[in-house]
Write a protein that holds these residues in place. Structure first.
Motif, PDB file in Angstrom:
ATOM      1  N   ASN A  61       0.802  -1.214   0.000  1.00  0.00           N
ATOM      2  CA  ASN A  61       0.000   0.000   0.000  1.00  0.00           C
ATOM      3  C   ASN A  61       0.835   1.263   0.000  1.00  0.00           C
ATOM      4  N   ASN A  62       2.135   1.155  -0.236  1.00  0.00           N
ATOM      5  CA  ASN A  62       3.010   2.318  -0.305  1.00  0.00           C
ATOM      6  C   ASN A  62       3.474   2.485  -1.747  1.00  0.00           C
ATOM      7  N   PRO A  63       2.709   3.237  -2.571  1.00  0.00           N
ATOM      8  CA  PRO A  63       3.045   3.354  -3.988  1.00  0.00           C
ATOM      9  C   PRO A  63       4.435   3.916  -4.233  1.00  0.00           C
TER      10      PRO A  63
ATOM     11  N   THR B 123      -5.824  -1.985 -15.395  1.00  0.00           N
ATOM     12  CA  THR B 123      -4.642  -2.853 -15.415  1.00  0.00           C
ATOM     13  C   THR B 123      -3.836  -2.689 -14.138  1.00  0.00           C
ATOM     14  N   LEU B 124      -3.626  -1.438 -13.710  1.00  0.00           N
ATOM     15  CA  LEU B 124      -2.914  -1.198 -12.453  1.00  0.00           C
ATOM     16  C   LEU B 124      -3.660  -1.828 -11.273  1.00  0.00           C
ATOM     17  N   THR B 125      -4.984  -1.795 -11.308  1.00  0.00           N
ATOM     18  CA  THR B 125      -5.795  -2.395 -10.246  1.00  0.00           C
ATOM     19  C   THR B 125      -5.565  -3.902 -10.190  1.00  0.00           C
ATOM     20  N   ARG B 126      -5.590  -4.549 -11.335  1.00  0.00           N
ATOM     21  CA  ARG B 126      -5.349  -5.995 -11.377  1.00  0.00           C
ATOM     22  C   ARG B 126      -3.962  -6.329 -10.844  1.00  0.00           C
ATOM     23  N   LEU B 127      -2.995  -5.536 -11.241  1.00  0.00           N
ATOM     24  CA  LEU B 127      -1.632  -5.804 -10.810  1.00  0.00           C
ATOM     25  C   LEU B 127      -1.444  -5.525  -9.324  1.00  0.00           C
TER      26      LEU B 127
ATOM     27  N   ASP C 280      -7.581  -1.943  -3.750  1.00  0.00           N
ATOM     28  CA  ASP C 280      -6.666  -2.120  -4.881  1.00  0.00           C
ATOM     29  C   ASP C 280      -6.897  -1.020  -5.922  1.00  0.00           C
ATOM     30  N   TRP C 281      -8.159  -0.721  -6.202  1.00  0.00           N
ATOM     31  CA  TRP C 281      -8.506   0.336  -7.164  1.00  0.00           C
ATOM     32  C   TRP C 281      -7.959   1.690  -6.697  1.00  0.00           C
ATOM     33  N   LYS C 282      -8.198   2.031  -5.443  1.00  0.00           N
ATOM     34  CA  LYS C 282      -7.738   3.324  -4.911  1.00  0.00           C
ATOM     35  C   LYS C 282      -6.209   3.413  -4.946  1.00  0.00           C
ATOM     36  N   ASN C 283      -5.534   2.336  -4.585  1.00  0.00           N
ATOM     37  CA  ASN C 283      -4.070   2.324  -4.632  1.00  0.00           C
ATOM     38  C   ASN C 283      -3.558   2.483  -6.064  1.00  0.00           C
ATOM     39  N   ALA C 284      -4.244   1.858  -7.014  1.00  0.00           N
ATOM     40  CA  ALA C 284      -3.850   1.985  -8.421  1.00  0.00           C
ATOM     41  C   ALA C 284      -3.968   3.438  -8.879  1.00  0.00           C
ATOM     42  N   LEU C 285      -5.032   4.118  -8.474  1.00  0.00           N
ATOM     43  CA  LEU C 285      -5.194   5.534  -8.837  1.00  0.00           C
ATOM     44  C   LEU C 285      -4.095   6.380  -8.213  1.00  0.00           C
ATOM     45  N   ARG C 286      -3.721   6.066  -6.973  1.00  0.00           N
ATOM     46  CA  ARG C 286      -2.642   6.817  -6.314  1.00  0.00           C
ATOM     47  C   ARG C 286      -1.317   6.630  -7.052  1.00  0.00           C
ATOM     48  N   VAL C 287      -1.031   5.410  -7.460  1.00  0.00           N
ATOM     49  CA  VAL C 287       0.208   5.149  -8.201  1.00  0.00           C
ATOM     50  C   VAL C 287       0.187   5.897  -9.534  1.00  0.00           C
ATOM     51  N   ASP C 288      -0.940   5.846 -10.227  1.00  0.00           N
ATOM     52  CA  ASP C 288      -1.038   6.555 -11.500  1.00  0.00           C
ATOM     53  C   ASP C 288      -0.822   8.052 -11.303  1.00  0.00           C
ATOM     54  N   ASP C 289      -1.413   8.611 -10.265  1.00  0.00           N
ATOM     55  CA  ASP C 289      -1.221  10.036  -9.961  1.00  0.00           C
ATOM     56  C   ASP C 289       0.248  10.335  -9.683  1.00  0.00           C
ATOM     57  N   LEU C 290       0.911   9.461  -8.930  1.00  0.00           N
ATOM     58  CA  LEU C 290       2.338   9.640  -8.645  1.00  0.00           C
ATOM     59  C   LEU C 290       3.177   9.590  -9.911  1.00  0.00           C
ATOM     60  N   MET C 291       2.857   8.663 -10.789  1.00  0.00           N
ATOM     61  CA  MET C 291       3.618   8.524 -12.036  1.00  0.00           C
ATOM     62  C   MET C 291       3.451   9.763 -12.920  1.00  0.00           C
TER      63      MET C 291
END
Length: 116
Positions: free
Chosen positions: A20-22, A84-88, A102-113
């Motif tokens: 949970n730490n993107p 895709t990020l959510t699945r991964l 998982d969905w929320k974490n994927a959005l956070r990672v995408d925002d960070l990227m």
């Protein structure tokens, strides 16, 4: 671009998160753990109705917000990348089905990227 298997019938391969730490997940040790998680977890990760409803709502909200603020329009490719990020993310956590977290974490990672 990245496409969702449910839409195009094509499964694509991308990176995922480990925990949970993107920010940690984007480091070299994190990438190594991601690769190991992908190798050890064959099969598809299911996206249930609850996750898809949340994803659709977030997509619409982010699209409207981007238009309102004059940012780059949120498009279908963005949505597919998020799925895709959510699945991964789910795979890296050992889940068979993606969760809202998982969905929320994927959005956070995408925002960070993207540096948002």
């Amino acid at each position: 671009g990245i496409r969702d298997v449910a839409v195009t019938g094509v499964q694509t391969c991308t990176l995922s998160m480990v925990n949970n730490n993107p920010t940690e997940s984007l480091s070299m040790p994190g990438i190594s753990k991601l690769y190991q998680a992908l190798l050890q977890s064959p099969g598809s990760i299911a996206l249930g109705k609850e996750v898809l409803e949340e994803a659709q709502q977030d997509f619409m909200t982010r699209r409207q917000e981007a238009r309102r603020l004059g940012y780059k329009v949120v498009e279908e490719d963005d949505f597919h990348r998020w799925l895709t990020l959510t699945r991964l993310q789910a795979r890296s956590e050992g889940h068979e089905h993606a969760t809202i977290e998982d969905w929320k974490n994927a959005l956070r990672v995408d925002d960070l990227m993207k540096g948002v």
